[in-house]
Design a protein around this motif. Structure first.
Motif, PDB file in Angstrom:
ATOM      1  N   ALA D 128       0.777  -1.242   0.000  1.00 21.08           N
ATOM      2  CA  ALA D 128       0.000   0.000   0.000  1.00 21.08           C
ATOM      3  C   ALA D 128       0.813   1.299   0.000  1.00 21.08           C
ATOM      4  CB  ALA D 128      -0.977  -0.011   1.169  1.00 21.08           C
ATOM      5  N   PRO D 129       1.892   1.428   0.755  1.00 18.05           N
ATOM      6  CA  PRO D 129       2.536   2.748   0.858  1.00 18.05           C
ATOM      7  C   PRO D 129       3.042   3.279  -0.483  1.00 18.05           C
ATOM      8  CG  PRO D 129       3.252   1.327   2.644  1.00 18.05           C
ATOM      9  CD  PRO D 129       2.522   0.455   1.661  1.00 18.05           C
ATOM     10  N   MET D 130       2.879   4.581  -0.675  1.00 19.89           N
ATOM     11  CA  MET D 130       3.115   5.161  -1.987  1.00 19.89           C
ATOM     12  C   MET D 130       4.520   5.690  -2.198  1.00 19.89           C
ATOM     13  SD  MET D 130      -0.647   6.711  -2.774  1.00 19.89           S
ATOM     14  CE  MET D 130      -0.868   7.412  -1.162  1.00 19.89           C
ATOM     15  N   ALA D 131       5.340   5.663  -1.165  1.00 21.25           N
ATOM     16  CA  ALA D 131       6.747   6.025  -1.325  1.00 21.25           C
ATOM     17  C   ALA D 131       7.450   5.556  -0.063  1.00 21.25           C
ATOM     18  CB  ALA D 131       6.912   7.525  -1.517  1.00 21.25           C
ATOM     19  N   GLY D 132       8.761   5.760  -0.054  1.00 23.26           N
ATOM     20  CA  GLY D 132       9.522   5.340   1.111  1.00 23.26           C
ATOM     21  C   GLY D 132       8.998   5.969   2.389  1.00 23.26           C
ATOM     22  N   ALA D 133       8.771   7.279   2.350  1.00 24.26           N
ATOM     23  CA  ALA D 133       8.356   7.974   3.568  1.00 24.26           C
ATOM     24  C   ALA D 133       7.014   7.446   4.064  1.00 24.26           C
ATOM     25  CB  ALA D 133       8.265   9.479   3.309  1.00 24.26           C
ATOM     26  N   GLN D 134       6.119   7.109   3.153  1.00 28.85           N
ATOM     27  CA  GLN D 134       4.854   6.563   3.607  1.00 28.85           C
ATOM     28  C   GLN D 134       5.032   5.144   4.136  1.00 28.85           C
ATOM     29  OE1 GLN D 134       1.287   5.955   1.235  1.00 28.85           O
ATOM     30  NE2 GLN D 134       0.180   7.471   2.459  1.00 28.85           N
ATOM     31  N   GLY D 135       5.986   4.426   3.560  1.00 26.56           N
ATOM     32  CA  GLY D 135       6.333   3.119   4.112  1.00 26.56           C
ATOM     33  C   GLY D 135       6.841   3.260   5.536  1.00 26.56           C
ATOM     34  N   GLY D 321      -4.724   0.702   8.969  1.00 29.80           N
ATOM     35  CA  GLY D 321      -5.704   1.376   8.116  1.00 29.80           C
ATOM     36  C   GLY D 321      -5.226   1.626   6.710  1.00 29.80           C
ATOM     37  N   ARG D 322      -5.851   2.595   6.136  1.00 29.94           N
ATOM     38  CA  ARG D 322      -5.699   2.919   4.736  1.00 29.94           C
ATOM     39  C   ARG D 322      -4.773   4.116   4.565  1.00 29.94           C
ATOM     40  NH1 ARG D 322      -8.352   1.864   0.299  1.00 29.94           N
ATOM     41  NH2 ARG D 322      -9.972   0.350   0.777  1.00 29.94           N
ATOM     42  N   LEU D 323      -3.877   4.034   3.594  1.00 28.14           N
ATOM     43  CA  LEU D 323      -2.935   5.126   3.371  1.00 28.14           C
ATOM     44  C   LEU D 323      -3.240   5.902   2.094  1.00 28.14           C
ATOM     45  CD1 LEU D 323       0.254   3.110   4.299  1.00 28.14           C
ATOM     46  CD2 LEU D 323      -1.067   4.635   5.781  1.00 28.14           C
ATOM     47  N   SER D 324      -4.112   5.357   1.297  1.00 26.96           N
ATOM     48  CA  SER D 324      -4.482   6.045   0.052  1.00 26.96           C
ATOM     49  C   SER D 324      -5.918   5.683  -0.264  1.00 26.96           C
ATOM     50  CB  SER D 324      -3.581   5.604  -1.105  1.00 26.96           C
ATOM     51  OG  SER D 324      -3.808   4.246  -1.420  1.00 26.96           O
ATOM     52  N   ALA D 325      -6.525   6.466  -1.126  1.00 24.38           N
ATOM     53  CA  ALA D 325      -7.930   6.229  -1.453  1.00 24.38           C
ATOM     54  C   ALA D 325      -8.114   4.845  -2.054  1.00 24.38           C
ATOM     55  CB  ALA D 325      -8.429   7.292  -2.429  1.00 24.38           C
ATOM     56  N   PHE D 326      -7.139   4.376  -2.816  1.00 22.84           N
ATOM     57  CA  PHE D 326      -7.321   3.089  -3.474  1.00 22.84           C
ATOM     58  C   PHE D 326      -6.194   2.133  -3.114  1.00 22.84           C
ATOM     59  CE2 PHE D 326      -9.579   6.324  -5.961  1.00 22.84           C
ATOM     60  CZ  PHE D 326     -10.866   5.866  -5.736  1.00 22.84           C
ATOM     61  N   MET D 327      -5.331   1.878  -4.054  1.00 23.41           N
ATOM     62  CA  MET D 327      -4.359   0.810  -3.820  1.00 23.41           C
ATOM     63  C   MET D 327      -2.940   1.250  -4.073  1.00 23.41           C
ATOM     64  SD  MET D 327      -3.277  -1.853  -2.921  1.00 23.41           S
ATOM     65  CE  MET D 327      -1.679  -2.598  -3.183  1.00 23.41           C
ATOM     66  N   GLY D 328      -2.556   2.362  -3.438  1.00 20.20           N
ATOM     67  CA  GLY D 328      -1.176   2.779  -3.623  1.00 20.20           C
ATOM     68  C   GLY D 328      -0.874   3.012  -5.088  1.00 20.20           C
ATOM     69  N   ASN D 329       0.380   2.884  -5.429  1.00 16.68           N
ATOM     70  CA  ASN D 329       0.811   3.211  -6.782  1.00 16.68           C
ATOM     71  C   ASN D 329       0.910   1.964  -7.648  1.00 16.68           C
ATOM     72  OD1 ASN D 329       0.818   5.960  -6.390  1.00 16.68           O
ATOM     73  ND2 ASN D 329       2.945   5.998  -5.682  1.00 16.68           N
ATOM     74  N   VAL D 330      -0.240   1.428  -8.018  1.00 21.61           N
ATOM     75  CA  VAL D 330      -0.285   0.162  -8.753  1.00 21.61           C
ATOM     76  C   VAL D 330       0.648   0.139  -9.959  1.00 21.61           C
ATOM     77  CG1 VAL D 330      -1.755  -1.427 -10.040  1.00 21.61           C
ATOM     78  CG2 VAL D 330      -2.651  -0.285  -8.012  1.00 21.61           C
ATOM     79  N   GLY D 331       0.617   1.193 -10.750  1.00 18.37           N
ATOM     80  CA  GLY D 331       1.450   1.222 -11.956  1.00 18.37           C
ATOM     81  C   GLY D 331       2.930   1.088 -11.631  1.00 18.37           C
ATOM     82  N   VAL D 332       3.339   1.646 -10.513  1.00 15.71           N
ATOM     83  CA  VAL D 332       4.731   1.512 -10.083  1.00 15.71           C
ATOM     84  C   VAL D 332       4.982   0.069  -9.642  1.00 15.71           C
ATOM     85  CG1 VAL D 332       6.469   2.333  -8.466  1.00 15.71           C
ATOM     86  CG2 VAL D 332       4.776   3.931  -9.402  1.00 15.71           C
TER      87      VAL D 332
END
Ligand SMILES: Cc1ncc(COP(=O)(O)O)c(C=O)c1O
Ligand SMILES: Cc1ncc(COP(=O)(O)O)c(C=O)c1O
Lengths: 491, 442, 442, 491
Positions: D128-135, D321-332
């Motif tokens: 789920a996390p969208m970058a290192g900092a969110q991880g 919980g949830r960190l983004s509206a959907f599923m993180g950065n799927v394309g990445v």
């Protein structure tokens, strides 16, 4: 110069992820197998990507610069056309796959045939030729086939105006004809008296582009038609300048019997650093049987919907034949089709209007800035000619020097030294996709170079100064030929 | 702008055109679509055509093209540039062309190359005209009957007006190849040798080349560039090598795309370069002595030499060449070799799977990646039945010659997995047993 | 290289690592595939997922993206660059970010913007933290119940450790919107207003904003950027305008892509900029006085301020912002307006087609391009039946709230043709009459 | 500076082909409608394409330059990963579409979870996390949730080494923790005595990256583990440097309880001029219940094949919980998946080996060329530090000056002034995708600048000289804030 990809090569380096594993081959006679691997560069994917990305940045292109190259129609190439021509199903379609698996593609091609018929005013179109010059070949070959089909073997000459593009006389030769040149009069039209004197029973046809490469509309086109047709010859239309009149006048209405259309010009498919283009040919009724194959036919299918199929030798026994192994440059045709659909009926005329407006605006502004026009009394078509003869006489700065200095100003140079009959000429074609601001910036650049030519001629004569290389030695290139890198001599 | 241009309205811009010509209606041109609409239309048409497991070759070949190739090719600086007439502002394209020439010359083992012709077939026609110019006294060309018939047709269409005489050489009906003995070489200008030939078979190129040369006849090689990862280069044929090599460049990174744009390549011995048609990039130096690239030997071309030019070609297939150059650079020698080996191995693997069905090669010569098989039944019906299973089973050779009406020309490249080959064998088995067509009917 | 590096072998490079740690097995990592193989695998998986006529919105929206956008975005110079820390070597990215900030600030009618946050939901969380920092004395935030529940969940997850109190505001069950009267504004730090709200409905943003400001409460706007082609900008809400605006940037040129990468945008009034999280590009001059761009106000950020930073965000969503910038530049004001108008008109056109089926909006407030409809039957079954006809008929609101279990949230954008809407109506009619599911069973 | 796109704007200009026709809207309360169109630039498609193409050319990037930015892992981003993540079906997939329509996509994500578990040595992974900092946020939030789930509310501090990346302390704060810094000893390891003194009942955990941002492997990692675990704290692994050890050592084996992985570093997804990245988190057994949602589960389907579905709140009630509206950065994530599949089991270790080899080679060569290493007695990991303190003292040339001058040599500068504890530092990470020739060219460039710094320090202090702009005034940028173009003030 960036190092060559060969000079980046290191023995044993591979883009590991790219190739399959390979296999031992022991069932082919060893004498037929190559002893050493082919001498290609050995590089990692990063090396290759970096090398060609950086090389690309050394190019001028429409996407980066104004590119007013006369006769070449460097207008914007819509990105959607590229994306849609490269849809995976189209890319994967084999040219010999059953027609049932290519109905979508064939529908596009068939509709393109129809659209081109309509804008050219001809009775039929074949999409087969792969560029303008091949379209010319097809056209002149059809003229030849027509005369022969009537038992007329005496016609041995093709007439071309002196302003003609080099492909016209070259094509006539390829088709087995002798070339007879007719001169241009002082107002930029074909000299009608000389034309009358030139035609005769030996005349197979006349090749003409209208507007001509002098950037003016051949006003007495109907007289020309009468003269040539009167002598039993046919009229060939070089469609390189069709963008000047598309939606405004149809070549068919002017009396032309054959036409080729450079889709990479009028229909805005990309020039790709030298190609590919596409040069469909259109013909009047009497030449229909001779069109090159393959063509696309639409037949009413059992379900009422059209079914598309290729027409080949069997369908068209009088055809001049095949010009390519398969079907010309399909991907280019698709791009042109997308472009035509986005333009639509009304958009076609807009092309001619805006291209002509831009050219006339630029012509007037340049004249106002002190440039000499080759045909000051004439309306510009989509392009026009500035002659630097006076400047050359006064300062020694040639059209070539001037062009090179324009590169330093961040614009591509206009076409130089073509047409050959205008001394020190710049043939300028702004195209309809450029904005007034870009045209004004070009006028400013032209003025700046003019000023420099007068005050610091050496600066201009030694231009360019800001390109990746300075002026290149063409004479040396031809004399000490180096067209292939050789490991031994160059590492 | 109208004001500045000194006209009262748009129509005035066209006032030099005779009025009676200006009645234009464009009924057959549809109304404009916006980009979204045309995208939807084309996507639907593409989807209609679908994706197939295709084993058709016959001059155009499915190969894997690394993703990097076309992502680079479609960069605006390559895509939207013109022919590099202003060399200083076109060093990217020019250096690439020089590199291309070097690669393709190296691959074919010859000395010089041009920057492309339209396609393989028209390149052969140009090679024939070039050979006639070189030979000076003869206009007779020997064309093998197992040359791709479209190549022969194009050669005919493009050279016939210049009085070139094309003589067909029959092939050995057992091997499918040309026999080096008893060729009518006397008085001929050039012998054309296709390797592999149109049946995928390998000719005895060394003997053919040496025979031709012994009679003062030039040799024009027509080769598949991918096969050169495995087979010897035209420059190494016989003792002196072929004089001119041409071929279809498509297998080098250019998608099938319904038949084009592809590109024709042409290479030759150094002595012949001034008779070569087409553009040539050359290395030179600038005012400071820095190396750079420019178009050279332009005096051969139509824009300078006009009616005396080596050819009328102007626009060529630059962007396809850009793809091929990047493709070859990515594959490298080992990569091209491995692709060629895998193609060949896959062909053998397919033949092995067909043996139990009693389906065998029609000809005995070794093949590269394409072979003629005899299915013992009318090809169209067999192919239609296979298509119902998603397989395009090959090219129906009956289209080329009635005596091959139960023969398929089948091509297998590196893109096929063992599962694909199994699927082919199953589809063919079903087609032959008639099961598949029954299934469809039910 | 090993020699030069002074080691005898690769293993020696790792000699500082305790030996007992170096027993590594990677059994669950599959063997390598080459590019052709992985391409085949992913193509098969993509084909398995197929293409659908989708009417799902709910926070992520299908819009037409001009072909130029991603062809430019994936240019290596954008795609493979890092955060522009070396400004002089990153003027491309920096100028683009400055242009982006200008566009998004203009679109939202506010003064300043950052260069992106992760997505719309996390941007809201950051806005809440920012509001708390701005307000200083209160940590209470009012969240409407008709805010997208995932946004609320993310706000909760990201702010809860910092003692932020999130108060839910119920909505009017008839209109589906928040009633400006009787909001518990006293002592709150900020009021969040979603326009459109999660039901696609339009709030009375002016009254809500003015009420909040009258109580000294900051207003955080959560907006759909495409809707701003039609609706008034947060900066124009009420008499003073919202204080902070955030939202999901995806509708501006970013593909749905299964949920990301998207980007969150954030704009604010000038006075608040120093509390804004994330990167900001600014214009300045170089040593010669030539204008240029650089990252600015970095003292807010983690790499300088560390534990005192406005946020921990570092890597943001640069490439998606690149797409949005080019997308907005291509659309222009008229284009965005026309897209928004067409979305809305298409929604109305769908509703018209649903009337004969007796299917009507659940709430009475005006909508932008999304609406809640009551299908009078369990949503999952209706949706499944529609799916059998190739239509993804909307989002099942029962997943968010049990009382909406026969409600669909349906979105219609400019991508839908009248034929698509007809098809939707037919599919829904069939689903409701049960015909479709019977057909499937037969 | 190129003109701004706003400055190219002309009233009424549109990319005509792009937008639909529009419609009158009369059913929305007028008060809610905007009065004037949004102030976006008005430009034709050509203007936009040319503008952004030219802007792009002003960037340094991996595809054009060597980019040895320490800690950032600027390695080659395979083009296949981009092409496959952008397959049309994936791009069109709505995040809330029924799972049945996304099984292909979910399969990729699920397998990626497995691969990341395996390489990290953890028991479970959430993408789920969208970058290192969110991880990092997710990781520390899980640490917090774990302590709380055990009723341990006393733990109020997170310990970070002074060499830590800024995101570590910033994350601790976002999670409601106080930050306690521990110093580094002279050999580049965490000072164990100071660590022992720092831990206690208030310790929630320690955030560490190993190899550290000093470019050396924390040799006494097992002691650190014992100290922190002994005090009841958990161990957080900042995976920014995982590429140094991937396939060689697993963080799980080192005793870490939580890890985030920067897929935009170790798994080579593009940095995109600032993002997007992806920062999946992995955890040891005891933290499994707390992983952020959504995650992908694979369940045996009725047909024996796996069926994939999203796990949400309902499945994972203890989740942070949830960190983004959907599923993180799927394309990445898809790009990372493709990369991982192309590397394969054996390729993973090759990453660490070649990255480490390149770094050590470069370190030795630079030392030989006269540069001071921050930790000369240590083996480099995938990166290492050069300190220019002596040069600064002798010549006044700072690390910043040195970095700017490197730009003139055609290479991107290493990371400067990070980690903060090494004065005038250059953190150099060559990555495994660069060739020896590129490294040698970099050494030559470094030497050249060193020489210049000694002989012409002003040249270096005023660098760069060949970029599109000269050195920019950061102070002015912050003082006279100009972050948004305004029509009134700037046309
Ligand atoms: C007037 C004219 N005729 C013919 C041609 C030849 O067309 P192509 O280059 O497509 O072969 C050109 C192109 O340069 C041209 O400008
Ligand atoms: C050591 C270290 N930790 C954490 C981060 C933060 O990762 P991200 O930028 O993906 O948020 C970085 C990235 O710059 C880093 O280098």
């Amino acid at each position: 110069m960036n190092r060559l990809i060969f000079e980046r090569s290191r023995t044993g380096r591979v883009s590991a992820q790219l190739a399959p594993a390979g296999a031992v081959v022991d069932d082919i006679p060893p004498a037929l197998l190559r002893a050493a691997p082919p001498p290609l560069p050995e590089a990692a994917e990063l090396d290759v990507v970096r090398h060609y990305t950086r090389l690309s940045q050394k190019n001028f292109s429409i996407d980066t610069q104004f590119y007013p190259l006369g006769s070449c129609t460097m207008k914007y190439n819509p990105r959607a056309a590229n994306a849609l021509a490269m849809l995976p199903e189209f890319l994967a379609h084999h040219p010999l796959a059953p027609e049932a698996t290519g109905q979508g593609l064939l529908a596009c091609l068939h509709e393109l045939q129809e659209i081109l018929c309509e804008v050219s005013g001809m009775a039929g179109v074949s999409l087969a030729p792969m560029a303008g010059a091949q379209g010319e070949f097809a056209g002149v070959a059809m003229i030849r086939a027509w005369h022969r089909s009537r038992g007329d073997h005496a016609r041995s000459e093709i007439i071309v105006p002196d302003a003609a593009h080099g492909t016209n006389p070259a094509t006539a030769t390829m088709c087995g004809y002798a070339v007879r040149e007719v001169p241009t009069d002082r107002s930029g039209n074909v000299d009608l008296d000389r034309l009358r004197a030139a035609v005769g029973p030996q005349t197979a046809g006349l090749m003409l582009t209208n507007p001509s490469t002098l950037g003016v509309f051949e006003q007495r086109i109907l007289d020309i038609r009468d003269i040539v047709h009167g002598a039993g010859g046919l009229l060939y239309y070089d469609g390189a300048n069709l963008n000047a009149i598309v939606g405004k006048v149809k070549p068919g209405a002017m009396g032309f019997d054959v036409i080729h259309m450079n889709l990479h010009k009028t229909f805005s498919t990309p020039h790709g650093g030298g190609g590919p283009g596409a040069g469909p040919v259109g013909v009047a009724e009497r030449l229909l049987p001779f069109l090159p194959i393959p063509m696309v036919a639409c037949e009413a299918g059992s379900d009422g919907r059209g079914t598309y199929r290729w027409l080949t030798e069997a369908d068209r026994p009088q055809s001049i034949g095949r010009l390519s192994a398969f079907m010309g440059n399909v991907g280019v045709l698709l791009r042109a089709y997308v472009y035509a659909r986005m333009l639509g009926r009304k958009g076609m005329a807009r092309v001619a209007e805006f291209a002509t407006l831009n050219a006339n605006y630029l012509m007037v502004e340049l004249a106002r800035a002190g440039f000499d026009l080759a045909y000051p009394a004439r309306r510009a078509s989509h392009e026009f000619i500035v002659t630097l003869k006076r400047l050359k006489d006064e300062t020694g700065v040639s059209a070539m020097d001037f062009a090179k200095r324009l590169l330093d100003k961040g614009v591509h140079a206009p076409t130089t030294y073509f047409p050959l009959l205008v001394p020190e000429c710049l043939l300028i074609e702004p195209t309809e996709t450029e904005s007034k601001e870009t045209l004004d910036a070009f006028v400013a650049a032209m003025k700046a170079v003019l000023e420099e030519a007068r005050t610091q001629p050496d600066l201009v004569k030694s231009a360019p100064h800001t390109m990746p290389v300075r002026r290149l030695d063409d004479v040396r290139a031809a004399r000490e030929l180096d067209v292939v890198w050789k490991k031994s001599t160059r590492t | 702008m109208l004001d500045a241009a000194g006209v009262g309205g748009i129509d005035a811009l066209f006032d030099e055109i005779p009025a009676q010509l200006k009645q234009v209606r464009l009924e057959r041109v549809p109304e404009a679509l916006n980009e979204m609409q045309v995208t939807r239309l084309l996507q639907e048409r593409a989807a209609q055509d679908g994706r197939w497991s295709s084993f058709i070759g016959a001059g155009a070949y499915e190969h894997y093209i690394p993703a990097a190739v076309w992502q680079l090719v479609t960069r605006g600086e390559f895509y939207s540039a013109y022919t590099p007439y202003q060399a200083e502002a076109s060093q990217g394209t020019l250096q690439l062309l020089y590199e291309y020439q070097s690669m393709i010359a190296g691959l074919t083992g010859l000395d010089a190359a041009n920057a492309s012709l339209y396609d393989g077939a028209s390149a052969l026609a140009e090679a024939i005209l070039m050979a006639v110019r070189l030979h000076k006294s003869s206009r007779r060309i020997l064309l093998p009957a197992n040359l791709h018939p479209h190549y022969a047709a194009v050669a005919r269409a493009l050279t016939s007006s210049q009085g070139v005489e094309l003589i067909e050489l029959s092939y050995d009906s057992r091997r499918g190849t040309i026999t080096p003995d008893a060729l009518p070489l006397d008085g001929a200008a050039a012998l054309v040798i296709a390797q592999p030939n149109a049946f995928g078979g390998l000719e005895d190129v060394h003997a053919l080349t040496d025979r031709a040369h012994a009679h003062g006849v030039l040799v024009i090689a027509v080769v598949n560039p991918v096969s050169l990862g495995l087979l010897n280069a035209p420059g190494e044929w016989g003792t002196q090598g072929a004089d001119i090599a041409v071929g279809e460049g498509q297998p080098l990174g250019v998608p099938l795309s319904g038949g084009g744009p592809y590109f024709g390549f042409m290479t030759c011995k150094a002595a012949h370069i001034r008779q070569m048609p087409g553009r040539i990039a050359g290395r030179t130096v600038d005012l400071d002595g820095t190396p750079g690239f420019t178009l050279t030997l332009q005096a051969r071309e139509q824009h300078i030499r006009r009616s005396k030019a080596t050819s009328n070609i102007c626009t060529n297939q630059g962007l396809a060449v850009t793809a091929a150059t990047i493709h070859m650079a990515l594959l490298g020698p080992a990569g091209l070799q491995r692709v060629a080996q895998t193609c060949h191995a896959n062909l053998l693997a397919l033949l092995e799977r067909l043996q139990p069905l009693g389906v065998r090669p029609r000809f005995s010569a070794s093949c590269f990646h394409e072979v003629v098989i005899d299915v013992g039944a009318p090809a169209p019906a067999v192919l239609a039945a296979m298509r119902a299973q998603g397989v395009l089973g090959g090219f129906d050779l009956g289209q080329w010659s009635p005596e091959l009406s139960s023969s398929l020309l089948v091509c297998v490249t590196e893109t096929k997995t063992m599962a694909d080959l199994d699927h082919y064998a199953q589809a063919l088995a079903a087609a032959l047993s008639g099961r598949s067509s029954q299934e469809r009917a039910s």
